[in-house]
Scaffold this motif. Structure first.
Motif, PDB file in Angstrom:
ATOM      1  N   SER A   1       0.837  -1.201   0.000  1.00  0.00           N
ATOM      2  CA  SER A   1       0.000   0.000   0.000  1.00  0.00           C
ATOM      3  C   SER A   1       0.868   1.245   0.000  1.00  0.00           C
ATOM      4  O   SER A   1       0.666   2.160  -0.810  1.00  0.00           O
ATOM      5  CB  SER A   1      -0.914   0.030   1.228  1.00  0.00           C
ATOM      6  OG  SER A   1      -1.434  -1.229   1.473  1.00  0.00           O
TER       7      SER A   1
ATOM      8  N   ASP B   1       9.986   0.821   8.418  1.00  0.00           N
ATOM      9  CA  ASP B   1      10.821   0.431   9.566  1.00  0.00           C
ATOM     10  C   ASP B   1      11.676  -0.802   9.303  1.00  0.00           C
ATOM     11  O   ASP B   1      12.450  -1.204  10.163  1.00  0.00           O
ATOM     12  CB  ASP B   1       9.946   0.223  10.819  1.00  0.00           C
ATOM     13  CG  ASP B   1       8.950  -0.914  10.668  1.00  0.00           C
ATOM     14  OD1 ASP B   1       8.860  -1.500   9.583  1.00  0.00           O
ATOM     15  OD2 ASP B   1       8.245  -1.212  11.655  1.00  0.00           O
TER      16      ASP B   1
ATOM     17  N   ASN C   1       4.104  -7.526   4.055  1.00  0.00           N
ATOM     18  CA  ASN C   1       3.871  -8.973   4.034  1.00  0.00           C
ATOM     19  C   ASN C   1       4.288  -9.622   2.718  1.00  0.00           C
ATOM     20  O   ASN C   1       4.423 -10.837   2.639  1.00  0.00           O
ATOM     21  CB  ASN C   1       2.384  -9.273   4.298  1.00  0.00           C
ATOM     22  CG  ASN C   1       2.025  -9.144   5.761  1.00  0.00           C
ATOM     23  OD1 ASN C   1       2.905  -8.932   6.598  1.00  0.00           O
ATOM     24  ND2 ASN C   1       0.748  -9.275   6.076  1.00  0.00           N
TER      25      ASN C   1
ATOM     26  N   TRP D   1       2.134 -14.090  -1.201  1.00  0.00           N
ATOM     27  CA  TRP D   1       1.921 -13.673  -2.587  1.00  0.00           C
ATOM     28  C   TRP D   1       0.840 -12.588  -2.639  1.00  0.00           C
ATOM     29  O   TRP D   1      -0.168 -12.639  -1.945  1.00  0.00           O
ATOM     30  CB  TRP D   1       1.582 -14.832  -3.495  1.00  0.00           C
ATOM     31  CG  TRP D   1       0.588 -15.845  -3.021  1.00  0.00           C
ATOM     32  CD1 TRP D   1      -0.578 -15.630  -2.351  1.00  0.00           C
ATOM     33  CD2 TRP D   1       0.702 -17.258  -3.187  1.00  0.00           C
ATOM     34  NE1 TRP D   1      -1.206 -16.810  -2.098  1.00  0.00           N
ATOM     35  CE2 TRP D   1      -0.443 -17.835  -2.600  1.00  0.00           C
ATOM     36  CE3 TRP D   1       1.630 -18.095  -3.800  1.00  0.00           C
ATOM     37  CZ2 TRP D   1      -0.662 -19.212  -2.595  1.00  0.00           C
ATOM     38  CZ3 TRP D   1       1.401 -19.454  -3.796  1.00  0.00           C
ATOM     39  CH2 TRP D   1       0.269 -19.996  -3.193  1.00  0.00           C
TER      40      TRP D   1
ATOM     41  N   ARG E   1      -8.625  -6.636   2.925  1.00  0.00           N
ATOM     42  CA  ARG E   1      -7.276  -6.630   3.493  1.00  0.00           C
ATOM     43  C   ARG E   1      -6.183  -7.159   2.560  1.00  0.00           C
ATOM     44  O   ARG E   1      -5.010  -6.911   2.795  1.00  0.00           O
ATOM     45  CB  ARG E   1      -7.281  -7.455   4.784  1.00  0.00           C
ATOM     46  CG  ARG E   1      -7.538  -8.933   4.557  1.00  0.00           C
ATOM     47  CD  ARG E   1      -7.852  -9.685   5.838  1.00  0.00           C
ATOM     48  NE  ARG E   1      -8.264 -11.045   5.582  1.00  0.00           N
ATOM     49  CZ  ARG E   1      -7.433 -12.074   5.499  1.00  0.00           C
ATOM     50  NH1 ARG E   1      -6.156 -11.895   5.654  1.00  0.00           N
ATOM     51  NH2 ARG E   1      -7.900 -13.288   5.261  1.00  0.00           N
TER      52      ARG E   1
ATOM     53  N   MET F   1      -3.466  -7.819  -0.419  1.00  0.00           N
ATOM     54  CA  MET F   1      -2.494  -6.769  -0.756  1.00  0.00           C
ATOM     55  C   MET F   1      -2.756  -6.035  -2.063  1.00  0.00           C
ATOM     56  O   MET F   1      -2.492  -4.838  -2.149  1.00  0.00           O
ATOM     57  CB  MET F   1      -1.089  -7.363  -0.742  1.00  0.00           C
ATOM     58  CG  MET F   1      -0.635  -7.653   0.671  1.00  0.00           C
ATOM     59  SD  MET F   1       1.023  -8.319   0.752  1.00  0.00           S
ATOM     60  CE  MET F   1       0.720 -10.027   0.403  1.00  0.00           C
TER      61      MET F   1
HETATM   62  C1  LIG Z   1      -0.377 -15.266   6.798  1.00  0.00           C
HETATM   63  C2  LIG Z   1      -1.124 -14.280   5.995  1.00  0.00           C
HETATM   64  C3  LIG Z   1      -1.642 -14.686   4.777  1.00  0.00           C
HETATM   65  C4  LIG Z   1      -2.211 -13.748   3.943  1.00  0.00           C
HETATM   66  N1  LIG Z   1      -2.531 -14.121   2.676  1.00  0.00           N
HETATM   67  C5  LIG Z   1      -2.587 -13.164   1.734  1.00  0.00           C
HETATM   68  C6  LIG Z   1      -2.482 -13.495   0.370  1.00  0.00           C
HETATM   69  O1  LIG Z   1      -2.383 -14.662  -0.004  1.00  0.00           O
HETATM   70  N2  LIG Z   1      -2.500 -12.489  -0.520  1.00  0.00           N
HETATM   71  C7  LIG Z   1      -2.664 -11.188  -0.124  1.00  0.00           C
HETATM   72  O2  LIG Z   1      -2.659 -10.312  -0.980  1.00  0.00           O
HETATM   73  N3  LIG Z   1      -2.815 -10.853   1.158  1.00  0.00           N
HETATM   74  C8  LIG Z   1      -2.738 -11.798   2.102  1.00  0.00           C
HETATM   75  N4  LIG Z   1      -2.804 -11.487   3.431  1.00  0.00           N
HETATM   76  C9  LIG Z   1      -3.204 -10.127   3.850  1.00  0.00           C
HETATM   77  C10 LIG Z   1      -2.149  -9.080   3.642  1.00  0.00           C
HETATM   78  O3  LIG Z   1      -0.854  -9.599   3.724  1.00  0.00           O
HETATM   79  C11 LIG Z   1      -2.267  -7.905   4.601  1.00  0.00           C
HETATM   80  O4  LIG Z   1      -3.579  -7.563   4.844  1.00  0.00           O
HETATM   81  C12 LIG Z   1      -1.548  -6.740   3.924  1.00  0.00           C
HETATM   82  O5  LIG Z   1      -0.167  -7.005   3.953  1.00  0.00           O
HETATM   83  C13 LIG Z   1      -1.886  -5.420   4.469  1.00  0.00           C
HETATM   84  O6  LIG Z   1      -1.132  -4.474   3.758  1.00  0.00           O
HETATM   85  P1  LIG Z   1      -0.575  -3.199   4.468  1.00  0.00           P
HETATM   86  O7  LIG Z   1       0.198  -2.436   3.459  1.00  0.00           O
HETATM   87  O8  LIG Z   1      -1.676  -2.549   5.189  1.00  0.00           O
HETATM   88  O9  LIG Z   1       0.376  -3.786   5.611  1.00  0.00           O
HETATM   89  P2  LIG Z   1       1.779  -4.498   5.575  1.00  0.00           P
HETATM   90  O10 LIG Z   1       1.950  -5.366   4.409  1.00  0.00           O
HETATM   91  O11 LIG Z   1       1.943  -5.122   6.915  1.00  0.00           O
HETATM   92  O12 LIG Z   1       2.802  -3.281   5.442  1.00  0.00           O
HETATM   93  C14 LIG Z   1       2.935  -2.317   6.459  1.00  0.00           C
HETATM   94  C15 LIG Z   1       4.377  -1.899   6.561  1.00  0.00           C
HETATM   95  O13 LIG Z   1       4.488  -0.832   7.506  1.00  0.00           O
HETATM   96  C16 LIG Z   1       5.664  -1.016   8.239  1.00  0.00           C
HETATM   97  N5  LIG Z   1       5.539  -0.316   9.545  1.00  0.00           N
HETATM   98  C17 LIG Z   1       4.778  -0.688  10.589  1.00  0.00           C
HETATM   99  N6  LIG Z   1       4.956   0.156  11.618  1.00  0.00           N
HETATM  100  C18 LIG Z   1       5.831   1.096  11.197  1.00  0.00           C
HETATM  101  C19 LIG Z   1       6.407   2.235  11.828  1.00  0.00           C
HETATM  102  N7  LIG Z   1       6.128   2.560  13.090  1.00  0.00           N
HETATM  103  N8  LIG Z   1       7.293   2.976  11.124  1.00  0.00           N
HETATM  104  C20 LIG Z   1       7.600   2.658   9.843  1.00  0.00           C
HETATM  105  N9  LIG Z   1       7.085   1.575   9.223  1.00  0.00           N
HETATM  106  C21 LIG Z   1       6.191   0.815   9.886  1.00  0.00           C
HETATM  107  C22 LIG Z   1       5.759  -2.522   8.394  1.00  0.00           C
HETATM  108  O14 LIG Z   1       7.085  -2.951   8.644  1.00  0.00           O
HETATM  109  C23 LIG Z   1       5.272  -3.005   7.053  1.00  0.00           C
HETATM  110  O15 LIG Z   1       6.353  -3.202   6.166  1.00  0.00           O
HETATM  111  C24 LIG Z   1      -2.346 -12.401   4.360  1.00  0.00           C
HETATM  112  C25 LIG Z   1      -1.903 -12.011   5.622  1.00  0.00           C
HETATM  113  C26 LIG Z   1      -1.263 -12.932   6.423  1.00  0.00           C
HETATM  114  C27 LIG Z   1      -0.672 -12.479   7.702  1.00  0.00           C
END
Ligand SMILES: Cc1cc2nc3c(=O)[nH]c(=O)nc-3n(C[C@H](O)[C@H](O)[C@H](O)COP(=O)(O)OP(=O)(O)OC[C@H]3O[C@@H](n4cnc5c(N)ncnc54)[C@H](O)[C@@H]3O)c2cc1C
Length: 764
Positions: free
Chosen positions: A30, A50, A57, A65, A393, A395
Motif C-alpha cells: 500500500s 521500519d 507482508n 503472494w 485486506r 495486498m
Molecule cells: C499469513 C497471511 C496470509 C495472507 N494471505 C494473503 C495473500 O495470499 N495475498 C494477499 O494479498 N494478502 C494476504 N494477506 C493479507 C495481507 O498480507 C495484509 O492484509 C496486507 O499485507 C496489508 O497491507 P498493508 O500495506 O496494510 O500492511 P503491511 O503489508 O503489513 O505493510 C505495512 C508496513 O508498515 C511497516 N511499519 C509498521 N509500523 C511502522 C512504523 N512505526 N514505522 C515505519 N514503518 C512501519 C511494516 O514494517 C510493514 O512493512 C495475508 C496475511 C497474512 C498475515
C-alpha cells in the motif's frame, strides 16, 4: 581518527529534518503504490519504512503472494486484476521473475521506488512519535534509524498511515476499532459469533524447504512444539508444500495482535519448528531425508489489528450486494475470508471464504480519517467492518486503494485542500479521471474523451476482426466438467453457433445459454435458453440455434453440460476479451464448483465458472453467425481499458501481421504525448512469489510498435514492450495532421489488440 573525551552532558543522536509534501508511513504494498502514484502526480513524498526492504507482508521477510480480486483465478471476477502501479509492479515481476523468487521481488519494489525522483525513501526507520499543530491536525512525525543512529523529523501538510497497525492514526488520537462488530452494528448477517469463533485473525510465519540431494539431519530447538497432536489439523501437513501453502499455521487471534506480537511470534516459531520436526523425524513421511529447512520467517505476517474510523465504513452488504458509490475509487473482489481466532489450534477449518458474484466498489471515504483532517489511511487499516476487512485486506486490493490516496494527496496539495474536500463533485470526478488515466478502471467510469485528441480524429484500421469462426485447430476436451465459451454478443440478435464434437457413444448433450443478472458480472446466474441434442457416435458438427436474444449488451456463456461420452474441439487461437470457463473446483479459495453459504448469512449461492491458466484454457472452436463485431476501432476511444460488458478492445484480423491505425485530423494538432493501453490479461492473477507462471510476458501484449507522422517519418519506436500502459512523451510538442500507429503481431495465434489510445494535446 576521531577521539572524543567524556561529555558530562551525554550526547544526542544526529537529527535530520525534512519538510515535504506528503509523508507515507509503512512501505508495504500500500505504502509503495501510494508513494509512486503521488510522486508521479508531481508532489514530493517521503516513504518511511521500519524494515530493510519494501513490500510488508509481500517482502522476502514474510513471503506472501500479492493477491486481489482475481482470487487465484478461482472466482467469477473476470479481468479483475488491479490496474495502475500495482499492475505495473506485478507485470514487471512477471517479466523479470516469473518463478516468483521473493528476493527478486524485493529488488523490483526497491527499483521502482528508486526510479522516482520525487520520493525520499527512509528504510530501517521506525516512526515512534508525532506532534500535532491542532487537535485534528498532524504537524510532524518523528522517526529513528538504529542503523545510522539518526533521528528524523518530518513535517508535511498531509500524511498517510499505511503501517498496517496504524501507528500514526493511533498516536494522533484518531478513532479506531479492533475486533469483530456484532451483526446488529451494521446489519451484517455473516458477522461471526464471537463467543465461539473469536474476534481477530492471527499472525502467521512461513517456512521454505529444499531438497539438498543428500541426507540432512534435523535437531529441533528446545522451544519447538513437541506434541503435534496439539494441532488438530496436523493430518493436513504435506511435505510437498511450503511457504504460502502453510497460511493456516496461524496464531494470536485471541491475543492483543499489536502488543502481544513478540509473544505470538515465539508461539509461531514453536509451531513451525515443531511441524518441521514432525516432518523430518516422526517417521510418518517418505522421502524427507534430503530435505532441509531453507528459510523460516523472523517477522510474523500480521492479518488484523486496528481499523480506523473513516468517513464511511465498508460492510458486508457493500461487498455482497455490490453496492454503488459515487465516490468509488477502487474495487475489491477477494472473498470475505474470516478465520477462527484459535488459528492453528482450532478444530474448525482454517478459514471460511465466501465470494460475491462480482467485484465491489470501494469508496474514497474509507481512506479518509473522520477525526484527523490531514490524515489518509491505506492498507488493512482502512475504514471497514471486521467482516468487510476479511476481503479488503489482501495486498493488491490494499495497494489499489492506496493509489487513490496517492493521487488524492497530489490533488489536495495542488488545490490547497484537505482530503475531505475531494468529496466535492468536481474534485471527485477529477480524481476518478486522473486515476483511470493511470489504469485504475473504476467500475462504470470511462476515461473522459474531452481532452483526448484521438476523440476528435478520424480513425482507420488496416483490418478489424469480425469473428465468424474460432478456428477448429485445437485438441479435444472431454466434457468431464461442464465448460462454457464466453462471447460478447449484441442484444436483440439471434446467433447460430456450430461446434465440433466427438461422441463416444449415443448420448444426450445439454446446452444452456446463460448470462449474468447484472450485465457487468460474470456469474452466469440466468438462463436464456436450454437446448437438448440426442447424438449418435462419431465425429460431427452440431448447429446450435440460439433463438434467444439478450436484452442488454453483455457476455453470454454457451455452456456445454458435463458428459464423459462427449469431446468438444478447442482452438489454438486466443483473442482479447474471449475466454472459456469451466465449472470445476479451486479449493484454495473455497470454490467447490458451487458456493453454498450458511442459511441466513446474507451471502449468495451460485456456481463458479472459471478459466484455466495458460498453456491450458483454450477457446471452444466454433462457427458463429452473424459474426461478432465487438472489436471495432471505436473501442479505442470508449474510455475503458479492459473488458467490461464487452471486450472494449479493437482487434485486428488474425492474418494482419503488421496492423496499422491511422488517426487523422482536419486541422493540425499539437501533441505532447501518446499513451497506449495494451492487453496484459487482467484475468491473470500474477501471484508475486512462489507460484511461478508459464510465461514471462503476456502473449496478448504488443511488443513492437512505431509511431509515424503523416509523411511516415518515425516519431517513436518501442521494441520489447511488456507493460500494460506505454506512455510516450515527446521532448517537444509535435505538430501533426496524422498519427500512424504501426504494430507487429506478437504471437501467430493471437491477433493484435489495443484497448485505448490517449493523445495528449498541448493546452498551454
Ligand atoms: C499469513 C497471511 C496470509 C495472507 N494471505 C494473503 C495473500 O495470499 N495475498 C494477499 O494479498 N494478502 C494476504 N494477506 C493479507 C495481507 O498480507 C495484509 O492484509 C496486507 O499485507 C496489508 O497491507 P498493508 O500495506 O496494510 O500492511 P503491511 O503489508 O503489513 O505493510 C505495512 C508496513 O508498515 C511497516 N511499519 C509498521 N509500523 C511502522 C512504523 N512505526 N514505522 C515505519 N514503518 C512501519 C511494516 O514494517 C510493514 O512493512 C495475508 C496475511 C497474512 C498475515
Amino acid at each position: 581518527m576521531i577521539e572524543e573525551k567524556l561529555d558530562r552532558n551525554g550526547r544526542s543522536f544526529k537529527n535530520v529534518a525534512f519538510d515535504t509534501d506528503f509523508v507515507i508511513v509503512g512501505g508495504g504494498m500500500s505504502g509503495v503504490c501510494a508513494a509512486i502514484t503521488a510522486a508521479r502526480a508531481g508532489i514530493k513524498v517521503i516513504l518511511v519504512q521500519d524494515r530493510p526492504v519494501l513490500g510488508g507482508n509481500a517482502s522476502s521477510e514474510v513471503r506472501l503472494w500479492v493477491l486481489g480480486a482475481t482470487s487465484h483465478m478461482g472466482n467469477n471476477n473476470r479481468w479483475s486484476r488491479e490496474g495502475g502501479v500495482i499492475d505495473e509492479i506485478l507485470v514487471e515481476n512477471l517479466y523479470k521473475n516469473k518463478e516468483g523468487n521473493p528476493i527478486i521481488f524485493d529488488t523490483i519494489l526497491l527499483d521502482k521506488i528508486k526510479q522516482e525522483k520525487n520520493i525520499t525513501l527512509l528504510l530501517n526507520t521506525v516512526v515512534y512519535d508525532l506532534e500535532k499543530s491542532e487537535a485534528n491536525t498532524i504537524k510532524k512525525i518523528f522517526g529513528f534509524n538504529s542503523q545510522n543512529e539518526t533521528k528524523y523529523t518530518i513535517t508535511a501538510p498531509l500524511f498517510c498511515d499505511a503501517s498496517g497497525d496504524g501507528v500514526i492514526g493511533y498516536m494522533s488520537g484518531a478513532g479506531y476499532r479492533i475486533g469483530a462488530e456484532d451483526s446488529l452494528k451494521y446489519g451484517e448477517k455473516f458477522a461471526p459469533d464471537v463467543t465461539k469463533y473469536g474476534e481477530l485473525l492471527g499472525h502467521s510465519i512461513y517456512f521454505y524447504s529444499r531438497d539438498t540431494g543428500a541426507p540432512v539431519k534435523y535437531i529441533a530447538p528446545s522451544y519447538a512444539l513437541k506434541d503435534i497432536t496439539k494441532i488438530p489439523r496436523f493430518g493436513n501437513i504435506n511435505t510437498g508444500e511450503h511457504g504460502c501453502k502453510f497460511w493456516w499455521l496461524e496464531y494470536g487471534g485471541r491475543k492483543d495482535t499489536i502488543h502481544d506480537t513478540e509473544e505470538i511470534k515465539w508461539e509461531l516459531w514453536s509451531v513451525v519448528y515443531g511441524v518441521w520436526n514432525y516432518i523430518k523425524n516422526s517417521g510418518n513421511f517418505k522421502n524427507v531425508e534430503n530435505l532441509t529447512l531453507e528459510w523460516v520467517g523472523v517477522i510474523p505476517g500480521k492479518r488484523e489489528s486496528r481499523r480506523f474510523d473513516g468517513l464511511y465504513t465498508l460492510t458486508q452488504q457493500d461487498i455482497i450486494e455490490q453496492r454503488h458509490h459515487n465516490d468509488a475509487v477502487s474495487f475489491g473482489g477477494w472473498a470475505i475470508d474470516l478465520h477462527p481466532a484459535d488459528g492453528v489450534y482450532s478444530k474448525e477449518s482454517g478459514c471460511t471464504q465466501y465470494h460475491s458474484k462480482g467485484i465491489y466498489e470501494i469508496p474514497y471515504r474509507c481512506f479518509v480519517s473522520k477525526d484527523i483532517d490531514n490524515l489518509f489511511f491505506a492498507g488493512r487499516n482502512i475504514s471497514t467492518s471486521h467482516v468487510a476487512h476479511g476481503s479488503s485486506r489482501v495486498m493488491a486490493t490494499s495497494a489499489f486503494g492506496a493509489q487513490a490516496v496517492g493521487m488524492a494527496a497530489a490533488q489536495c496539495l495542488k488545490n490547497k485542500m484537505s482530503p475531505r474536500d475531494i468529496l466535492d463533485e468536481n474534485q471527485l470526478r477529477a480524481l476518478q479521471q486522473s486515476l483511470n488515466l493511470t489504469g485504475q478502471s473504476i467500475p462504470h467510469i470511462p476515461i473522459e474523451q474531452g481532452r483526448n485528441l484521438a476523440g476528435s480524429a478520424q480513425i482507420e484500421a488496416s483490418s478489424t476482426l469480425e469473428l465468424d469462426e474460432i478456428p477448429f485447430d485445437g485438441s479435444w476436451y472431454r466434457l468431464d466438467f461442464s465448460v462454457a465459451q464466453m462471447l460478447p454478443l449484441n442484444p436483440s440478435t439471434n446467433y447460430d453457433f456450430e461446434v465440433e464434437l466427438d461422441v463416444l457413444q449415443p448420448t444426450t448433450l445439454n446446452i444452456e445459454l446463460r448470462y449474468a443478472e447484472k450485465p457487468e458480472n460474470y456469474t452466469p446466474d440466468c438462463t436464456a435458453g436450454k437446448l437438448e441434442y440426442t447424438l449418435q457416435s462419431g465425429v460431427q458438427r452440431l448447429k446450435i440455434s440460439s433463438n434467444t436474444t439478450l436484452l442488454a449488451k453483455q457476455y453470454i456463456f454457451i455452456t456445454f453440460t458435463k458428459n464423459e461420452f462427449i469431446k468438444i474441439r478447442t482452438s489454438t487461437k486466443r483473442y482479447t476479451g474471449l475466454l472459456s470457463v469451466f465449472n470445476k473446483f479451486n479449493l484454495a479459495v473455497n470454490n467447490h464448483g458451487k458456493q453454498e453459504p450458511p442459511l441466513g448469512s446474507g451471502i449468495d449461492s451460485f456456481e463458479f465458472w472459471c478459466p484455466e491458466r495458460r498453456p491450458e484454457g483454450h477457446n471452444i472452436a466454433m462457427n458463429i453467425q452473424p459474426a461478432i463485431t465487438d472489436f471495432d476501432i471505436i473501442n479505442i476511444i470508449n474510455g475503458f481499458t479492459r473488458p467490461t460488458i464487452k471486450s472494449n478492445a479493437w482487434i485486428a484480423a488474425l492474418k494482419d501481421e503488421y496492423p496499422e491505425l491511422i488517426l487523422s485530423w482536419s486541422s493540425q494538432q499539437t501533441v505532447k504525448g501518446v499513451t497506449l493501453y495494451f492487453d496484459t490479461d487482467f484475468d491473470h492473477p500474477m501471484e508475486s512469489v512462489q507460484m511461478g507462471h508459464p510465461e514471462s510476458r503476456i502473449p496478448f501484449c504488443i511488443r513492437n510498435f512505431k509511431l509515424l507522422d503523416e509523411k511516415k517519418n518515425l516519431i517513436a519506436e518501442v521494441n520489447d514492450n511488456y507493460q500494460t500502459i506505454c506512455r510516450i512523451n515527446f521532448s517537444e510538442p509535435m505538430k501533426l495532421n496524422q498519427l500512424v500507429l504501426q504494430m507487429e503481431r506478437s504471437e501467430s495465434n493471437i491477433p493484435c489488440s489495443l484497448f485505448q489510445i490517449y493523445i495528449e494535446g498541448d493546452v498551454g
